[in-house]
Design an enzyme around this catalytic site. Structure first.
Site, short mmCIF file in Angstrom:
data_model
loop_
_atom_site.label_atom_id
_atom_site.label_comp_id
_atom_site.label_asym_id
_atom_site.label_seq_id
_atom_site.Cartn_x
_atom_site.Cartn_y
_atom_site.Cartn_z
N HIS A 59 -1.67 0.56 -9.85
CA HIS A 59 -2.28 -0.43 -8.94
C HIS A 59 -2.86 -1.61 -9.72
O HIS A 59 -4.05 -1.90 -9.65
CB HIS A 59 -3.38 0.25 -8.08
N ARG A 90 0.86 -1.18 0.00
CA ARG A 90 0.00 0.00 0.00
C ARG A 90 0.90 1.23 0.00
O ARG A 90 1.99 1.22 0.58
CB ARG A 90 -0.88 0.04 1.26
C1 OXD Z 1 -6.27 -5.66 -3.25
C2 OXD Z 1 -5.57 -4.75 -4.14
O1 OXD Z 1 -6.43 -5.32 -2.08
O2 OXD Z 1 -5.64 -4.93 -5.37
O3 OXD Z 1 -6.67 -6.72 -3.71
O4 OXD Z 1 -4.92 -3.83 -3.68
#
Ligand code: OXD
Length: 306
Positions: A269, A221
């Site tokens: 992402h 993240r």
């Molecule tokens: C998930 C993402 O949490 O793609 O699956 O970040």
């Protein structure tokens, strides 16, 4: 009773159609049009905005449409007694392992440096390191990281892993000592969930522990990074490159210096996108369990944070 569906993805309609096909008798309400709040007993969500699940008195279960659940864990308006599951789909692990293996090899082979040379038509062989002499470390050793490790093991890299439990992983030198792990790391892969303990984990101090000219791959993240510290480390040569797939916030704002930094590779992402067909099947099974009064699977420990 009805299911609340909240999905920020561009293919949200496809997900809704797949879930409807799996659960033809269920009524779906698409957030933010919740209608009568008392009539909602289940929710499918992906990183919903804080408060999106507040005031649903009949809610019996929440199933995340992705693997990461940090937004829900951090949202105090979601009652602690409502079970929350993460999506655990082998396809997610396959996708993540392809992305991570690709980025590890990209840095290991020095390909970004050759791309920069190509821009100036420069023909120069750069020093090479063999995989056997290269240390790749994973912060976080959950099921996604373990699949990445399986994919990388045949190349012969020296593999280091840091996890809270220190539980052994085949072929990996696992430690609970973060400093010790970082000191040995030439390519660092962040695949740890964001919790109170890991938010802002990669500070200037932690980055300074890496050997000079290390590489950073963030597929966890964005909030794991102190972005200013990462940019300074890139500018000073402490980091030789960063492949960043996740950001805080997303989308990455156009004015953010990462976009134009010559040592940063950005992807939006996509390192492990949830797959609609298998994902909908897994999510529908969670709903059926909750309706039958059975425990959902892949439950999140809300206190631990993942
Ligand atoms: C998930 C993402 O949490 O793609 O699956 O970040």
């Amino acid at each position: 009773m009805a299911i609340l569906f909240q999905c920020p993805w561009a293919n949200a309609d496809e997900w809704l159609a797949a879930l409807r096909a799996e659960l033809p008798d269920a009524e779906f309400r698409v957030w933010p049009d919740t209608g009568d709040a008392a009539g909602i007993d289940f929710a499918y969500v992906f990183q919903p905005p804080a408060g999106a699940l507040a005031g649903l008195p009949s809610l019996k279960g929440i199933a995340s449409m992705g693997a990461g659940v940090d937004a829900m864990v951090a949202d105090p308006t979601i009652p602690m007694d409502v079970p929350l599951s993460r999506l655990t789909d082998p396809i997610l692990a396959e996708r993540m392992s392809e992305y991570v293996a690709g980025q590890v090899l990209n840095f290991h082979l020095g390909l970004p440096a050759y791309r920069r040379q190509q821009a100036t038509k420069s023909w120069q062989r750069l020093p090479q390191t063999d995989a056997l002499d290269r240390t790749v470390a994973f912060l976080g050793l959950g099921n996604l990281a373990r699949r990445c490790i399986e994919r990388l093991r045949p190349f012969g890299f020296q593999l280091v892993g840091w996890s809270r439990s220190g539980a052994p992983v085949e072929g990996v030198d696992v430690t609970t000592d973060l400093d010790a792990a970082l000191r040995r790391t030439e390519i660092l892969v962040l695949l740890v969930p964001v919790t109170d303990e890991t938010r802002g984990l990669m500070t200037a101090g932690q980055l300074a522990r890496l050997p000079r000219e290390a590489f950073l791959i963030n597929v966890g993240r964005g909030a794991l990074l102190d972005d200013d510290a990462v940019l300074s480390a890139l500018d000073s040569g402490q980091l030789a490159g960063a492949a960043l797939d996740v950001f805080n916030p997303e989308p990455l704002p156009p004015e953010h210096p990462y976009w134009t930094h010559p040592l940063v590779e950005i992807t939006p992402h996509i390192s492990s996108l949830s797959e609609v067909t298998s994902g909908a099947r897994i999510l529908a099974a969670q709903y059926r369990r909750a309706q039958a009064g059975e425990p959902m699977t892949d439950l999140v420990d809300r206190v631990r944070g993942y």
